[in-house]
Design a protein around this motif. Sequence first.
Motif, PDB file in Angstrom:
ATOM      1  N   ILE A   1      -2.484   2.382  -4.073  1.00 21.77           N
ATOM      2  CA  ILE A   1      -2.797   2.532  -2.651  1.00 21.77           C
ATOM      3  C   ILE A   1      -1.967   3.670  -2.051  1.00 21.77           C
ATOM      4  CG2 ILE A   1      -2.627   1.425  -0.392  1.00 21.77           C
ATOM      5  CD1 ILE A   1      -3.204  -1.246  -1.739  1.00 21.77           C
TER       6      ILE A   1
ATOM      7  N   THR B   1       0.129  -1.386  -5.575  1.00 20.90           N
ATOM      8  CA  THR B   1       0.771  -0.743  -4.424  1.00 20.90           C
ATOM      9  C   THR B   1       0.960   0.754  -4.657  1.00 20.90           C
ATOM     10  OG1 THR B   1       2.937  -1.352  -5.297  1.00 20.90           O
ATOM     11  CG2 THR B   1       1.971  -2.812  -3.646  1.00 20.90           C
TER      12      THR B   1
ATOM     13  N   PRO C   1      -3.932  -0.949  11.798  1.00 17.41           N
ATOM     14  CA  PRO C   1      -4.087  -1.802  10.616  1.00 17.41           C
ATOM     15  C   PRO C   1      -4.077  -1.023   9.297  1.00 17.41           C
ATOM     16  CG  PRO C   1      -5.679  -2.404  12.280  1.00 17.41           C
ATOM     17  CD  PRO C   1      -5.016  -1.152  12.765  1.00 17.41           C
ATOM     18  N   LEU C   2      -4.702   0.164   9.287  1.00 19.23           N
ATOM     19  CA  LEU C   2      -4.704   0.956   8.053  1.00 19.23           C
ATOM     20  C   LEU C   2      -3.289   1.367   7.673  1.00 19.23           C
ATOM     21  CD1 LEU C   2      -7.904   3.137   8.532  1.00 19.23           C
ATOM     22  CD2 LEU C   2      -7.493   1.414   6.765  1.00 19.23           C
TER      23      LEU C   2
ATOM     24  N   LEU D   1       2.937  -1.493   3.998  1.00 18.46           N
ATOM     25  CA  LEU D   1       3.359  -2.608   3.138  1.00 18.46           C
ATOM     26  C   LEU D   1       3.307  -2.203   1.668  1.00 18.46           C
ATOM     27  CD1 LEU D   1       1.585  -5.585   4.932  1.00 18.46           C
ATOM     28  CD2 LEU D   1       4.047  -5.325   4.610  1.00 18.46           C
ATOM     29  N   ALA D   2       2.214  -1.531   1.281  1.00 18.71           N
ATOM     30  CA  ALA D   2       2.065  -1.121  -0.121  1.00 18.71           C
ATOM     31  C   ALA D   2       3.151  -0.123  -0.495  1.00 18.71           C
ATOM     32  CB  ALA D   2       0.679  -0.514  -0.341  1.00 18.71           C
TER      33      ALA D   2
ATOM     34  N   LEU E   1      -1.362  -1.659   6.280  1.00 14.18           N
ATOM     35  CA  LEU E   1      -1.631  -1.911   4.865  1.00 14.18           C
ATOM     36  C   LEU E   1      -0.906  -0.906   3.989  1.00 14.18           C
ATOM     37  CD1 LEU E   1      -5.412  -2.787   4.501  1.00 14.18           C
ATOM     38  CD2 LEU E   1      -3.443  -4.062   3.663  1.00 14.18           C
ATOM     39  N   PHE E   2      -1.025   0.369   4.384  1.00 16.13           N
ATOM     40  CA  PHE E   2      -0.359   1.416   3.615  1.00 16.13           C
ATOM     41  C   PHE E   2       1.155   1.213   3.625  1.00 16.13           C
ATOM     42  CE2 PHE E   2       2.107   5.325   4.123  1.00 16.13           C
ATOM     43  CZ  PHE E   2       2.017   5.811   2.827  1.00 16.13           C
TER      44      PHE E   2
ATOM     45  N   TRP F   1       0.981 -12.934  -5.001  1.00 11.61           N
ATOM     46  CA  TRP F   1       0.595 -12.965  -3.587  1.00 11.61           C
ATOM     47  C   TRP F   1       1.388 -14.022  -2.831  1.00 11.61           C
ATOM     48  CZ3 TRP F   1      -1.598  -8.990  -1.636  1.00 11.61           C
ATOM     49  CH2 TRP F   1      -2.485  -8.218  -2.399  1.00 11.61           C
TER      50      TRP F   1
ATOM     51  N   TYR G   1      -3.686   7.081  -0.657  1.00  8.74           N
ATOM     52  CA  TYR G   1      -3.625   7.265   0.794  1.00  8.74           C
ATOM     53  C   TYR G   1      -2.931   8.584   1.139  1.00  8.74           C
ATOM     54  CZ  TYR G   1      -3.376   5.088   5.532  1.00  8.74           C
ATOM     55  OH  TYR G   1      -3.536   4.763   6.852  1.00  8.74           O
TER      56      TYR G   1
END
Lengths: 291, 280
Positions: B25, B22, A86-87, A93-94, A90-91, A197, B29
């Motif tokens: 993040i 985005t 999941p992490l 997609l971003a 998210l990353f 969104w 990350y």
Amino acid sequence: MAAIVSRTRSFVPPKSFRTITESAPVRWTLTAIAVGFLSLFLLMPLIAVFYEAFKKGVQLYLATFSDPYAIDAIRLTLTVAAISVPLNLLFGLAAAWAITKFTFRGKSLLVTVLDLPFAVSPVIAGLIFVLIFSTTHGWLAEPIKAWDLRIIFALPGIALATIFITLPFIARELIPVMQAQGRDEELAALTLGAGGWRTFFHVTLPNVKWGLFYGVILCNARAMGEFGAVAVVSGNIKGKTSTMPLYIETLYMEYQTVSAFSLATILSLLALATLLLKNFIEWRTAKSARH
Amino acid sequence: METRKKTKRRPSRRILPGFGLTMGITVTYLTLLVLIPLSAVFIRSSGMGWDAFWTAITGRQVVASYKVTFGISFLAAATNAVFGFLVAWVLTRYRFPGRRILDALVDLPFALPTAVAGIALTALYARNGWLGQFFYSLGIETAYSQVGIYIALTFIGLPFVVRTLQPVMEDLDAEVEEAAASLGAGRAKVFTQIIVPALLPAMLTGFALAFARAIGEYGSVIFISGNIPLRTEITPLVIVKFLENYQYPQATAVAAVMLTASFALLFVINLLQRWAEKNS
């Protein structure tokens, strides 16, 4: 870089090469060599896994899965995947959104950094987290001891190493798909009054869902199968920090060959399912491209 | 009106929302999980002093492991370049039963966990294994030897050349070949003067990718290699052994050497890919 391999290919309808080709004997010889090479290097190892697992009967095969340590290993592997996938989703997609929907300076540098985990040996991927979080040698040794945290030789360390190894997969699968999609549909949605969104969930996501799905499945397969990086950070304590691949190693070293291969069949099936899905998605895109 | 106001405020290429979020993040990350951890290797090694660093990376066992790792990785990648070319050619140009299954299986080394590949290859190539008994009768020791390492590294590098070549082969213009043939060029001449030059950049890229993957490989090798010091120890294993003996500085120093090699290769691969793109 290495993502070339994992990516689903946008399918080009096969051209006919019938107009010009090698003579029949040459074709047959080349085909025979290629089929022989692939059978030797790909089919045989796969068959060997299942043969060794079932060699002494189904009873012994099934017995592996009532070994409490094996169950602990499966549970730990599932937990690690449930944290890291999941992490990285998210990353991914971003990162894909930032990289494909905007132009900015340093983009190619960002993509290179994104690819770095592919270039790093799994052993080094484990080592880097030891250098930071080890209670004896880590940069953060003092605060970790002060707060009595367990990172190396525990679940957080295993999860970190796994996240590092599987970090590029989802982003790398999404980037070409989103790139091909362009920005027009999102722009249209925004012009029609949809919010950011809403545009993302109703326009972008449906367009990339298959690529996303494959990225997640591949990331999951790699997360569950990671060996080198996890071996370095886990300490491999049976029943506590032993993941499936690590427990396979332990069993194999203890000459419990049948059990080792039985556990390996699970991960092999996962790998096969991943390949099947990839081909299904490629077949689908080919079909929709033809219409 | 809304859009116009935005265009004034920001450059027009950022009409879509979410850039800040985005990017934030992504950069956070990557910094926390990739850049800072990887920099630890270099910062730690630079802190240990040149003499200690040099001693660590030139130890007898370490140097022997470089030779094994780089030498055998090169051989395996070269094997993959030749057979990968052949496999990609056959898969894109010929039609035969079972082609689609074999094509799908090419990705197997990428999806199969390395530890599983390691024990499967060892079972196959051990003295009493299906393939091992054949090789041993010829006097070739396929397990617990450098040959074993070569087999494992060939296995894991297999997809790279095939998958880099396939799309380029699919795009090859059949008309150019037809034109050359109609002008009287034989098949061999068409192959060496038209097809090979067009595919060379992709083939070299695939070779470099397979080589880069091989030098870092651990899981699929350590079972079949037997890990005999000075003979069949690969460098990643030497790092693990240092760690097991709590020799962290030595492990870090050797890791710095390997990382430098990997980054240099990554740079070469990027150049090759750029060349390949220009060529197509």
